[in-house]
Motif scaffolding. Sequence first.
Motif, PDB file in Angstrom:
ATOM      1  N   THR A 155      26.003  13.466  86.117  1.00  0.00           N
ATOM      2  CA  THR A 155      24.840  12.628  86.415  1.00  0.00           C
ATOM      3  C   THR A 155      25.149  11.163  86.123  1.00  0.00           C
ATOM      4  N   VAL A 156      25.793  10.918  84.992  1.00  0.00           N
ATOM      5  CA  VAL A 156      26.132   9.537  84.616  1.00  0.00           C
ATOM      6  C   VAL A 156      27.183   8.974  85.575  1.00  0.00           C
ATOM      7  N   ALA A 157      28.130   9.813  85.958  1.00  0.00           N
ATOM      8  CA  ALA A 157      29.167   9.373  86.897  1.00  0.00           C
ATOM      9  C   ALA A 157      28.552   8.967  88.238  1.00  0.00           C
ATOM     10  N   TYR A 158      27.490   9.661  88.621  1.00  0.00           N
ATOM     11  CA  TYR A 158      26.833   9.323  89.888  1.00  0.00           C
ATOM     12  C   TYR A 158      26.128   7.970  89.787  1.00  0.00           C
ATOM     13  N   ALA A 159      25.546   7.680  88.623  1.00  0.00           N
ATOM     14  CA  ALA A 159      24.940   6.357  88.420  1.00  0.00           C
ATOM     15  C   ALA A 159      26.003   5.274  88.572  1.00  0.00           C
ATOM     16  N   GLN A 160      27.186   5.559  88.043  1.00  0.00           N
ATOM     17  CA  GLN A 160      28.306   4.618  88.174  1.00  0.00           C
ATOM     18  C   GLN A 160      28.723   4.492  89.642  1.00  0.00           C
ATOM     19  N   GLU A 161      28.734   5.615  90.338  1.00  0.00           N
ATOM     20  CA  GLU A 161      29.075   5.628  91.764  1.00  0.00           C
ATOM     21  C   GLU A 161      28.091   4.779  92.576  1.00  0.00           C
ATOM     22  N   LEU A 162      26.842   4.747  92.118  1.00  0.00           N
ATOM     23  CA  LEU A 162      25.814   3.950  92.800  1.00  0.00           C
ATOM     24  C   LEU A 162      25.894   2.465  92.442  1.00  0.00           C
ATOM     25  N   GLY A 163      26.880   2.119  91.605  1.00  0.00           N
ATOM     26  CA  GLY A 163      27.111   0.713  91.297  1.00  0.00           C
ATOM     27  C   GLY A 163      26.514   0.236  89.990  1.00  0.00           C
ATOM     28  N   TYR A 164      25.984   1.164  89.194  1.00  0.00           N
ATOM     29  CA  TYR A 164      25.367   0.771  87.926  1.00  0.00           C
ATOM     30  C   TYR A 164      26.407   0.772  86.814  1.00  0.00           C
ATOM     31  N   ASN A 165      26.366  -0.239  85.984  1.00  0.00           N
ATOM     32  CA  ASN A 165      27.291  -0.339  84.854  1.00  0.00           C
ATOM     33  C   ASN A 165      26.718   0.449  83.677  1.00  0.00           C
ATOM     34  N   VAL A 166      27.152   1.681  83.516  1.00  0.00           N
ATOM     35  CA  VAL A 166      26.564   2.544  82.481  1.00  0.00           C
ATOM     36  C   VAL A 166      27.105   2.171  81.101  1.00  0.00           C
ATOM     37  N   ALA A 167      26.202   2.173  80.124  1.00  0.00           N
ATOM     38  CA  ALA A 167      26.579   1.828  78.748  1.00  0.00           C
ATOM     39  C   ALA A 167      25.965   2.856  77.800  1.00  0.00           C
ATOM     40  N   PRO A 168      26.650   3.979  77.576  1.00  0.00           N
ATOM     41  CA  PRO A 168      26.086   5.021  76.713  1.00  0.00           C
ATOM     42  C   PRO A 168      25.856   4.534  75.282  1.00  0.00           C
ATOM     43  N   LEU A 169      24.763   5.011  74.693  1.00  0.00           N
ATOM     44  CA  LEU A 169      24.446   4.688  73.301  1.00  0.00           C
ATOM     45  C   LEU A 169      25.173   5.642  72.357  1.00  0.00           C
ATOM     46  N   GLU A 170      25.258   6.891  72.761  1.00  0.00           N
ATOM     47  CA  GLU A 170      26.044   7.881  72.008  1.00  0.00           C
ATOM     48  C   GLU A 170      26.395   9.029  72.940  1.00  0.00           C
ATOM     49  N   ALA A 171      27.234   9.916  72.452  1.00  0.00           N
ATOM     50  CA  ALA A 171      27.658  11.034  73.298  1.00  0.00           C
ATOM     51  C   ALA A 171      28.192  12.171  72.444  1.00  0.00           C
ATOM     52  N   TYR A 172      28.092  13.366  72.980  1.00  0.00           N
ATOM     53  CA  TYR A 172      28.768  14.545  72.431  1.00  0.00           C
ATOM     54  C   TYR A 172      29.774  14.999  73.487  1.00  0.00           C
ATOM     55  N   LEU A 173      31.054  14.890  73.144  1.00  0.00           N
ATOM     56  CA  LEU A 173      32.114  15.133  74.127  1.00  0.00           C
ATOM     57  C   LEU A 173      33.082  16.194  73.618  1.00  0.00           C
ATOM     58  N   ARG A 174      33.793  16.789  74.558  1.00  0.00           N
ATOM     59  CA  ARG A 174      34.750  17.837  74.204  1.00  0.00           C
ATOM     60  C   ARG A 174      36.158  17.411  74.594  1.00  0.00           C
ATOM     61  N   ARG A 175      37.060  17.537  73.631  1.00  0.00           N
ATOM     62  CA  ARG A 175      38.435  17.065  73.839  1.00  0.00           C
ATOM     63  C   ARG A 175      39.247  18.033  74.695  1.00  0.00           C
ATOM     64  N   GLU A 176      39.035  19.330  74.461  1.00  0.00           N
ATOM     65  CA  GLU A 176      39.781  20.330  75.241  1.00  0.00           C
ATOM     66  C   GLU A 176      38.944  20.718  76.453  1.00  0.00           C
ATOM     67  N   THR A 177      39.528  20.603  77.623  1.00  0.00           N
ATOM     68  CA  THR A 177      38.758  20.848  78.847  1.00  0.00           C
ATOM     69  C   THR A 177      39.543  21.728  79.811  1.00  0.00           C
ATOM     70  N   GLY A 178      38.846  22.240  80.798  1.00  0.00           N
ATOM     71  CA  GLY A 178      39.512  23.050  81.814  1.00  0.00           C
ATOM     72  C   GLY A 178      38.522  23.491  82.876  1.00  0.00           C
ATOM     73  N   ALA A 179      39.048  23.948  83.993  1.00  0.00           N
ATOM     74  CA  ALA A 179      38.201  24.427  85.097  1.00  0.00           C
ATOM     75  C   ALA A 179      37.916  25.911  84.873  1.00  0.00           C
ATOM     76  N   TYR A 180      37.149  26.186  83.828  1.00  0.00           N
ATOM     77  CA  TYR A 180      36.899  27.562  83.385  1.00  0.00           C
ATOM     78  C   TYR A 180      36.363  28.454  84.499  1.00  0.00           C
ATOM     79  N   LEU A 181      35.483  27.924  85.335  1.00  0.00           N
ATOM     80  CA  LEU A 181      34.801  28.747  86.337  1.00  0.00           C
ATOM     81  C   LEU A 181      35.582  28.904  87.646  1.00  0.00           C
ATOM     82  N   ASP A 182      36.753  28.310  87.738  1.00  0.00           N
ATOM     83  CA  ASP A 182      37.488  28.354  89.011  1.00  0.00           C
ATOM     84  C   ASP A 182      37.742  29.770  89.540  1.00  0.00           C
TER      85      ASP A 182
END
Length: 426
Positions: free
Chosen positions: A206-233
């Motif tokens: 959702t945030v990436a789409y705001a960026q795609e629409l030209g908005y400069n996103v500035a998150p206040l905080e976030a919960y992120l995951r370091r290990e990632t993968g295409a689990y559902l592929d």
Amino acid sequence: MQLAILSWDALDERSWPGVSDMEPADVARVLAVYATRVITPRGSTAVSGLELMTALRPPTRATQDPTTGNWVSGHNPGSLGTEPMDPAPPEATPEHPVVVDSGWSGGFLNEEAYQWVRPVDLLADEECTLPYVVGLDLNTAFLAAAARLVVGLSEPDHFRAPTFNPKIPGSWLVDLSPVEVDPRLPSPFTPDGVRPTGPAWYQTHTVAYAQELGYNVAPLEAYLRRETGAYLDPWHDRLKTAYVDTLADLGVTKDLMDVEFLAAMERHKDADPAMAAVLAAIKATVKGGIGKLRERPQGKRYQEGERWPALQRPTWRPDIRAAVISKARVNMHRKLTNMVKMTGLYPLAVLSDCVVYPSPGASPLDFLPYAASGKPQPGGFRLGPTPGLAKLEGVQPMLWAVDLMEQGYNPARHIKGGDAVLDEGE
């Protein structure tokens, strides 16, 4: 041995339409095809959807102990592992222990499917004079969204004022209210399509789409995951193949022209009721499986803050469900926007993966964008039998739709001729 006791409602009518009334040989055929193409059904289609995820990404694999040389059970990279994992507080449900025990009051993700109706005062006279409304339904939209979807595999880490990175799955607190969107379209950021009023939690897509629409996103905080993968592929690939092959058995193949496709879809359920039931079960497996990723507590005795049985599963992952639905909703909005650019048409309503358009004729062919060569224009809605492409949901008179809208109802819910079930992955 698996038993399906039909008199005990083993095959729910919503997921297996008509099967309980079939002859035994047809019931056996339905279950055999489903077992071959999807998985041996155990419990509901939702349970099967979840079981399939684990079967295709088993939590463990054989690894060799370097000291003894013996083969032992080890973690399977790319899987969700053997242990359940608590979500970040904004990813949880309000009754979850991580919320109740911490006193969390910072808000929650609200990544859900669209339920939006355009305000009646934003209907143009030219639209109201068009004779028809046509509903398009995207084939297994959640399945299409699961393709190549990168999700978090490790526990969430908390960050303050992070720089947004569209490649990192997680939940971001960001103010998207300044993003300008045409009021004749739903906001891409909220399920009800209403413009946000301040900071809120959003999944990465959702945030990436705001960026795609030209908005400069500035998150206040976030919960992120370091290990990632295409689990559902692998889950996506197997269910896509099952869906496409089953439609093909019903006479709906990839090589059909759009006119032929519409005709084939109109009669496909009558071609072979047993295979039509398999198709319905496959669709229910997709939606139910995604819904099970955030299964809520059941029973009157449950009290907020208690752990409920679903939390013991490594597959209780509301963040993955949010990622799928966020991507599906963004995909829908991107198509809505492209349709405006290509046709000048605005939707009247959206309900999950169904969108209703005003039309000069009683067919999608009367308003969908085609090139001079007759080929569908990329970027908008396109007819076809694969996940993410569209089929006809229903046709009604324009006055019917306006009347519903004035009463506060969503025409996308009723355009098929009944009351559509909101498929929100619950």
